[in-house]
Design an enzyme around this catalytic site. Structure first.
Site: not given
Ligand code: KIV
Length: 284
Positions: A44-45, A83, A113, A115, A182
């Site tokens: 989600d970056s 994510d 993924k 969090e 992280e």
């Molecule tokens: O969203 C992302 O790119 C991430 C990584 C930093 C692990 O969660």
């Protein structure tokens, strides 16, 4: 055949370090897979490095699914992880199941993924029970940035370090196949890595994790708004892109682009015919 979570877990047993990268589009996914990356995260970056948001919080399911599909089309062998965006797995289990299933069914990802540690353990257990592989993510969890008070290293003090180790163990017990650490101090990441049977994938977590993940735009030097301490720029493409675009602009202005090399030909006697027809029709 795509890389499987079993193969990823075996890499830890074989002490083979796991290189993981983010990707958000077809072209990048194709290139990084061709370079040999076995694990791709559609992070989600995306919100910050591709869409220009100030944090990952505004990212929606629709945006994530759209980009996941592109990455899946680009990378045919790597294991693709979607994510889950902010608040798409907290409201209730059925919401989490529905959204995770979208990543797999619509997006074509093989895993998701999410969090958090203990707080998401029941959700992880349920998703895994339904056949959806889950990667955990603890330490600095950017979706909780307002709660955490900024992008800071986590687990420097005794209490927080204990909690992170406990969260990691709980996620493993809940069925996560790997965990992103992280921005955790290197000695703590090493301890967590030693205590788990599943791989840890570090970002700003020191050299002793079982794998490393980087945001592709950081690695390529594409995103200059903010370069975290833990990012290493293996290339500086932003500068190269600007130089290329400046050359293009000056060649267009000076008419030195395009040349015959970039142009198409035809039988030019036809032009005379058309030109004279055009002249006649104008006279009528
Ligand atoms: O969203 C992302 O790119 C991430 C990584 C930093 C692990 O969660």
């Amino acid at each position: 055949m795509r890389v499987t979570i079993t193969e990823i877990k075996e890499m830890k047993q074989k002490k083979e370090n796991i290189p993981m990268l983010t990707a958000y589009d077809y072209v990048t996914a194709k290139m990084i897979e061709e370079a040999g990356v076995p694990l791709i995260l559609v992070g989600d970056s995306l919100g910050m490095v591709m869409l220009g948001y100030e944090s990952t919080i505004p990212v929606t399911m629709e945006e994530m699914i759209h980009h996941t599909k592109a990455v899946v089309r680009g990378a045919r062998r790597a294991l693709i992880i979607g994510d889950m965006p902010f608040m798409t797995y907290h409201i209730d289990i059925s919401d989490a199941l529905h959204n995770a299933a979208r990543f797999i069914q619509e997006g074509g990802a093989q895993a998701v993924k999410l969090e958090g540690g203990e707080v998401v353990a029941d959700t992880v257990r349920r998703l895994v029970g339904c056949g959806i592989p889950v990667m955990g993510h603890i330490g600095l969890t950017p979706q909780s940035i307002h709660q955490l008070g900024g992008f800071k290293v986590r687990g420097k003090g005794l209490e927080e370090a204990r909690k992170l180790l406990n969260d990691a163990r709980i996620l493993e017990e809940a069925g996560a196949f790997a965990i992103v650490l992280e921005c955790t101090p290197a000695p703590l990441s090493k301890l967590i890595t030693q205590k788990l049977a599943i791989p840890t994938i570090g970002i700003g977590a020191g050299p002793d994790c079982d794998g490393q993940v980087q945001v592709i735009s950081d690695l390529l030097g594409l995103y200059s708004d903010f370069v975290p301490k833990h990012a290493k720029q293996y290339a500086r493409l932003a500068g190269e892109i600007k130089t290329a675009v400046s050359s293009y602009i000056s060649e267009v202005k000076s008419r030195s682009f395009p040349t015959a090399e970039q142009s198409y030909t035809m039988d030019e006697s036809l032009i005379d015919v058309i030109a004279s027809e055009a002249k006649q029709s104008k006279c009528k």
